[in-house]
Scaffold this motif. Sequence first.
Motif, mmCIF file in Angstrom:
data_model
loop_
_atom_site.group_PDB
_atom_site.id
_atom_site.type_symbol
_atom_site.label_atom_id
_atom_site.label_comp_id
_atom_site.label_asym_id
_atom_site.label_seq_id
_atom_site.Cartn_x
_atom_site.Cartn_y
_atom_site.Cartn_z
ATOM 1 N N PHE A 177 -6.623 5.292 -19.351
ATOM 2 C CA PHE A 177 -7.466 6.220 -18.594
ATOM 3 C C PHE A 177 -7.948 5.552 -17.309
ATOM 4 C CE2 PHE A 177 -11.616 8.484 -17.902
ATOM 5 C CZ PHE A 177 -11.045 9.699 -17.532
ATOM 6 N N THR A 178 -8.253 4.263 -17.382
ATOM 7 C CA THR A 178 -8.605 3.504 -16.187
ATOM 8 C C THR A 178 -7.469 3.562 -15.171
ATOM 9 O OG1 THR A 178 -10.043 1.979 -17.408
ATOM 10 C CG2 THR A 178 -9.185 1.201 -15.297
ATOM 11 N N THR A 205 -5.675 5.143 -10.098
ATOM 12 C CA THR A 205 -4.543 5.713 -9.359
ATOM 13 C C THR A 205 -4.968 6.940 -8.572
ATOM 14 O OG1 THR A 205 -2.893 4.906 -10.940
ATOM 15 C CG2 THR A 205 -2.277 6.812 -9.621
ATOM 16 N N SER A 206 -5.840 7.762 -9.151
ATOM 17 C CA SER A 206 -6.260 9.000 -8.484
ATOM 18 C C SER A 206 -7.007 8.748 -7.181
ATOM 19 C CB SER A 206 -7.130 9.840 -9.431
ATOM 20 O OG SER A 206 -8.451 9.329 -9.526
ATOM 21 N N ASN A 215 2.187 14.170 -10.360
ATOM 22 C CA ASN A 215 1.677 15.468 -10.788
ATOM 23 C C ASN A 215 0.283 15.852 -10.297
ATOM 24 O OD1 ASN A 215 3.824 16.462 -12.786
ATOM 25 N ND2 ASN A 215 3.436 14.376 -13.495
ATOM 26 N N VAL A 216 -0.560 14.874 -9.990
ATOM 27 C CA VAL A 216 -1.952 15.195 -9.677
ATOM 28 C C VAL A 216 -2.349 14.541 -8.360
ATOM 29 C CG1 VAL A 216 -4.331 15.178 -10.495
ATOM 30 C CG2 VAL A 216 -2.450 15.210 -12.157
ATOM 31 N N ASP A 217 -2.866 15.348 -7.454
ATOM 32 C CA ASP A 217 -3.325 14.818 -6.172
ATOM 33 C C ASP A 217 -4.808 15.113 -6.013
ATOM 34 O OD1 ASP A 217 -3.363 13.632 -3.707
ATOM 35 O OD2 ASP A 217 -2.579 15.377 -2.640
ATOM 36 N N ASP A 242 0.800 -1.225 0.000
ATOM 37 C CA ASP A 242 0.000 0.000 0.000
ATOM 38 C C ASP A 242 0.836 1.280 0.000
ATOM 39 O OD1 ASP A 242 -2.695 -1.081 0.066
ATOM 40 O OD2 ASP A 242 -2.177 -1.831 2.058
ATOM 41 N N ASP A 243 2.139 1.131 -0.040
ATOM 42 C CA ASP A 243 3.036 2.293 -0.050
ATOM 43 C C ASP A 243 3.032 2.908 -1.451
ATOM 44 O OD1 ASP A 243 5.108 4.114 -0.053
ATOM 45 O OD2 ASP A 243 6.606 2.734 0.748
ATOM 46 N N THR A 244 2.528 4.143 -1.568
ATOM 47 C CA THR A 244 2.434 4.790 -2.882
ATOM 48 C C THR A 244 3.537 5.825 -3.099
ATOM 49 O OG1 THR A 244 0.835 6.393 -2.024
ATOM 50 C CG2 THR A 244 -0.048 4.418 -3.088
#
Length: 455
Positions: A254-255, A260-261, A431-433, A166-168
């Motif tokens: 895209f999935t 990931t988001s 880049n995106v959170d 689970d470490d991202t």
Amino acid sequence: MSTKEYALFEVTPEIEQFAKICEEKNAIDKDLYGKYEVKRGLRDLNGKGVLAGLTNISDVCATKVVDGKEVPCAGNLYYRGYNIKDLVRGFLDADHYGFEEITYLLLFGDLPSEQELATFHQTLAERRTLPPTFVRDVIMKAPSRDMMNSLSRSILSLYSYDAKADDTSIPNVLRQCLNLISQFPMMMVYGYHAYNYRMGDDLFIYAPSPELSTAENILMMLREDRKYTKLEARILDMALVLHMDHGGGNNSTFTTHVVTSSGTDTYSTIAAAMASLKGPKHGGANIKVTQMFEDMKEKLHDWEDRDEVRDYLLKLLNKEAFDRKGLIYGMGHAIYSVSDPRADIFKDFVKKLAKEKGYEKEYALYEMVEHMAPEVIAEKRKIYKGVNANVDFYSGLVYSMLGIPSALYTPIFAAARIVGWSAHRLEELINVDKIIRPAYKPLAPYRDYVRMEDR
């Protein structure tokens, strides 16, 4: 198996009735999509996608600006700014395999030096291993007839073996991605052998060789005699490179961004991408192409008779042939309207391989359909953009000539695309959170609750 258990896998009369209600209550007037300007499929009528993100990884180019207007042009695919045609030509001219080199490019942004490539090749080779007893406890148990499902289960099972699942953090996710890229061919081939063993065939499980490329290892592990020709390995290697990535908006990639988001783990993300790729409108299309041509060859009296071939294509569009879906599989693409560069590259090698393998007659039929299908489609349907052969049109024929079983067509696509998924997962994390959440317009009117006795 008891009668009750068996019923779980049958569509009963009750389920049929519930399904009718479901269809009726979930139907939406198609005109409302136009009224509210909904971009179905997140695309406009010309196939242009809704802008949902930014990426440095790859670019799909199918138009150019002429006199201030955007017009269709021959398609181009770029990996990190490099034209795919130049990349393929580069490693073919240099007489080395491209998978490892282009994997490095997609993950790290630049083409590797000779020393960097050697180090990276060694890194991948060291990770071509599975946890102890994994083959016995996971792959050999309840093998699936569908290799994509089998692979998804294996990927999800690896979560249990990873203490940092689970470490991202970027270093950890990169570790997981490199592991999966290296392990995927093993899980794919072993899963195929496990199912065949369950069906009564002999079982042989070969360990990958650190000296061999990814393409060579796939062929070696797949074949009982472990033998393959250099041409076979070169063509499979090229196929892997062509399928590695295709922009951020293709369905499985895209999935990858969407899942990931949410902040979930790498194994869940890649399994979700696998589920997307399995679909016949995405990665499963090459199987459909092959099945369509098998049906065509069976129905045609003369493969060289243009009128007979044309009549069969019309029957396909009229839902009178093959699977009666009204589609000519392998023709058309969401973005390309003049040509698919991957299909163009493939075609040159398909012709050479067909000559060597004695498939000239099959190749001639494919080529005839490629030229004839756009005309037939244009006559029957309103087309908003051009129709051309996509990469799936020829890839199935290539795999067939290589002796690769159809059950592995889509998994081989995944063995390549997992590189792109990994690159996009890393890009999303860096880049995106923000969780991806598009809007859906509700149409159902608000209603007052009705008590059971009053319904």
